[in-house]
Write a protein that holds these residues in place. Structure first.
Motif, short mmCIF file in Angstrom:
data_model
loop_
_atom_site.label_atom_id
_atom_site.label_comp_id
_atom_site.label_asym_id
_atom_site.label_seq_id
_atom_site.Cartn_x
_atom_site.Cartn_y
_atom_site.Cartn_z
N ARG A 171 0.83 -1.20 0.00
CA ARG A 171 0.00 0.00 0.00
C ARG A 171 0.87 1.26 0.00
O ARG A 171 0.61 2.21 -0.74
N ALA A 172 1.89 1.27 0.83
CA ALA A 172 2.79 2.43 0.88
C ALA A 172 3.47 2.66 -0.46
O ALA A 172 3.60 3.80 -0.93
N SER A 173 3.91 1.57 -1.10
CA SER A 173 4.58 1.70 -2.39
C SER A 173 3.63 2.24 -3.46
O SER A 173 4.00 3.12 -4.25
N ARG A 174 2.39 1.73 -3.48
CA ARG A 174 1.41 2.20 -4.46
C ARG A 174 1.09 3.68 -4.25
O ARG A 174 0.92 4.44 -5.22
N ILE A 175 0.96 4.09 -3.00
CA ILE A 175 0.67 5.49 -2.71
C ILE A 175 1.80 6.38 -3.22
O ILE A 175 1.56 7.44 -3.81
N CYS A 176 3.03 5.96 -3.01
CA CYS A 176 4.17 6.72 -3.52
C CYS A 176 4.09 6.88 -5.04
O CYS A 176 4.27 7.98 -5.56
N GLN A 177 3.82 5.78 -5.75
CA GLN A 177 3.82 5.82 -7.21
C GLN A 177 2.70 6.68 -7.78
O GLN A 177 2.76 7.09 -8.94
N ALA A 178 1.68 6.99 -6.98
CA ALA A 178 0.58 7.83 -7.46
C ALA A 178 0.92 9.31 -7.43
O ALA A 178 0.21 10.13 -8.03
N GLY A 179 2.00 9.68 -6.76
CA GLY A 179 2.33 11.08 -6.58
C GLY A 179 3.16 11.68 -7.70
O GLY A 179 3.49 11.02 -8.69
N HIS A 180 3.49 12.94 -7.52
CA HIS A 180 4.33 13.68 -8.47
C HIS A 180 5.57 14.17 -7.73
O HIS A 180 5.60 14.25 -6.50
N GLY A 181 6.59 14.51 -8.50
CA GLY A 181 7.81 15.02 -7.90
C GLY A 181 7.54 16.22 -7.03
O GLY A 181 6.86 17.17 -7.45
N GLY A 182 8.06 16.21 -5.80
CA GLY A 182 7.83 17.29 -4.86
C GLY A 182 6.63 17.08 -3.96
O GLY A 182 6.39 17.86 -3.04
N GLN A 183 5.87 16.01 -4.20
CA GLN A 183 4.63 15.77 -3.47
C GLN A 183 4.83 14.68 -2.41
O GLN A 183 5.56 13.72 -2.63
N VAL A 184 4.17 14.85 -1.26
CA VAL A 184 4.18 13.84 -0.20
C VAL A 184 2.74 13.40 0.02
O VAL A 184 1.88 14.21 0.38
N LEU A 185 2.46 12.11 -0.20
CA LEU A 185 1.13 11.55 -0.03
C LEU A 185 1.11 10.64 1.19
O LEU A 185 2.12 10.01 1.52
N ALA A 186 -0.03 10.56 1.84
CA ALA A 186 -0.16 9.71 3.02
C ALA A 186 -1.53 9.05 3.03
O ALA A 186 -2.53 9.63 2.59
N SER A 187 -1.57 7.83 3.54
CA SER A 187 -2.84 7.13 3.73
C SER A 187 -3.57 7.72 4.92
O SER A 187 -3.01 8.51 5.69
N LYS A 188 -4.83 7.33 5.08
CA LYS A 188 -5.61 7.79 6.23
C LYS A 188 -4.94 7.37 7.53
O LYS A 188 -4.90 8.14 8.50
N GLU A 189 -4.39 6.15 7.55
CA GLU A 189 -3.77 5.65 8.76
C GLU A 189 -2.54 6.46 9.15
O GLU A 189 -2.29 6.69 10.33
N ALA A 190 -1.78 6.92 8.16
CA ALA A 190 -0.59 7.73 8.45
C ALA A 190 -0.97 9.17 8.76
O ALA A 190 -0.35 9.82 9.61
N ALA A 191 -2.00 9.69 8.10
CA ALA A 191 -2.33 11.11 8.23
C ALA A 191 -3.13 11.45 9.48
O ALA A 191 -3.17 12.62 9.88
N GLN A 192 -3.74 10.45 10.11
CA GLN A 192 -4.66 10.75 11.20
C GLN A 192 -3.98 11.41 12.40
O GLN A 192 -4.64 12.11 13.18
N SER A 193 -2.68 11.22 12.55
CA SER A 193 -1.98 11.84 13.67
C SER A 193 -1.15 13.05 13.25
O SER A 193 -0.36 13.58 14.04
N LEU A 194 -1.33 13.49 11.99
CA LEU A 194 -0.49 14.57 11.45
C LEU A 194 -1.28 15.87 11.33
O LEU A 194 -2.51 15.86 11.19
N HIS A 195 -0.58 16.98 11.35
CA HIS A 195 -1.15 18.29 11.09
C HIS A 195 -0.69 18.76 9.71
O HIS A 195 0.30 18.28 9.17
N GLY A 196 -1.41 19.71 9.14
CA GLY A 196 -1.02 20.26 7.85
C GLY A 196 -1.24 19.29 6.70
O GLY A 196 -0.41 19.18 5.80
#
Length: 392
Positions: A111-136
């Protein structure tokens, strides 16, 4: 034990290698060293490095996110060989995996690898599980990933010095969940009427706006699938809606735009379609009376398709074309292209013209050939054909 999996991948690595030749090895080593230093300081551990990809694990999402944003800032500010730019896409996901030697295996790693491949250069993507404890973080929507059974709710991490606007995600499809819409019209009666129609069609109206400034605020705040915009809004009642539509397409490319107009104004339609017909609609307000057709157009635009009013198409067809390849189309091919411009699928075109799917495919192929459109994915050539038609 729950870990946060970190994947990074250099954008356009093949192009960099082709342009730099042997010097690419040096550039790759510098990019890896920069990432490794940041990751180590943040408490991460490198698991694997393959080609231009890097796989690391962190004990939690917070240090992984901090490392990802620091890496993007450092890469963007660093001078590189031959004036090149090194941009990496980064994907984060928190989950569980089985240790395998010095590495890890399991669906959460994939899942982490697939999420990475969906992005663009300069972009940081996160799943719901990773983002739930993050700000911004900014919610981008729910997407279907090839090879994953369940759709993923994806967030983008934003930070100082890091770009925050990117094209739509790569190699994924937006999940067919409830469509989320924002409505912009200076008439409260029209706004409420549209909202009621949409809600009865199971389209979630997440915001309403009286003017262009309020519309942009709603789009930034709610990240809707589609914005329904009146062409004329305060303060001048001229082209505020068109200017807002252009801004949405530039700054929020994952939000479709459906423009409503009281009268045919083909110049505005061509202006909006100058770059792409994806996720764009232009309808006369009278079309709202056909609720089924109107809500279908809203959904089509929200899903990245197009919807162009037949009267606008008819006016464009009647314009002088001169030495235009569109003039070489047969009457039936012209009919097919007009329906393509309205955003119709091949199946819908066949039903409207009472012809077989194979006949539609033959006409579409003839249109591509007569408009001299190069071989490309079918969807891309449909967009190019519509743009050639509107520009002619």
């Amino acid at each position: 034990m729950t870990l946060t999996f970190f994947f990074s991948d250099i954008e356009d690595s093949t192009g960099l290698a082709a342009r730099l030749g042997d010097a690419y090895v040096t550039l790759l080593a510098e990019a890896r060293e920069l990432q490794r230093n940041v990751i180590a300081r943040a408490g991460g551990r490198e698991v694997d490095a393959h080609g231009d990809e890097l796989f690391c694990v962190f004990p939690s999402a917070e240090p992984a996110a901090a490392a990802a944003l620091e890496i993007q800032t450092a890469l963007a500010s660093r001078p590189w060989l031959a004036g090149e730019h090194v941009r990496v896409r980064i994907g984060l996901h928190s989950g569980e995996a089985e240790p395998a030697g010095e590495g890890y295996i399991g669906i959460d790693v994939n899942r982490a690898s697939r999420i990475c491949q969906a992005g663009h250069g300069g972009q940081v993507l996160a799943s719901k599980e990773a983002a739930q404890s993050l700000h911004g973080t900014k919610e981008l929507g729910v997407f279907e990933f090839r090879g994953l059974r369940e759709p993923e709710l994806i967030f983008q991490l934003d930070g100082d010095g890091v770009a925050d606007e990117f094209p739509p995600l790569r190699n994924v499809r937006r999940h067919a969940q409830g469509t989320r819409a924002v409505i912009a019209d200076d008439s409260a009666l029209i706004r409420e009427g549209l909202a009621r129609l949409l809600r009865e069609a199971d389209i979630d109206v997440v915001g309403q706006a009286r003017d262009a400034d309020e519309l942009m605020l709603k789009v930034r705040s709610y990240n809707p699938d589609v914005a329904i915009v009146d062409i004329r809004m305060p303060p001048t009642q001229t082209d505020e809606g068109i200017r807002a539509a252009r801004e949405i397409r530039e700054k929020h490319p994952q939000t479709g735009v459906l423009v409503l107009s009281q009268h045919v104004a083909h110049t505005y339609a061509v202006e909006l379609l100058a770059d792409s017909a994806e996720g764009l609609g232009y309808l006369l307000k009278d079309r709202v009376a056909d609720v089924q057709e109107f809500t279908a157009a809203v959904r089509r635009v929200a899903e990245g398709g197009s919807a162009l009013d037949p009267l606008v198409v008819a006016e464009l067809v009647g314009r002088e074309r001169g030495d235009d390849p569109v003039a070489r189309l047969s009457p039936r091919e012209r009919e097919v292209l007009e329906l393509m411009a309205e955003g119709r699928s091949n199946h819908a075109i066949g039903e409207l013209l009472f012809i077989s799917p194979r006949a539609v495919e033959k006409h579409v192929t003839n249109i591509f050939n007569k408009l001299r459109l190069p071989s490309a994915p079918e969807d891309h050539r449909r967009v190019l054909a519509v743009l050639r038609f509107l520009d002619s």
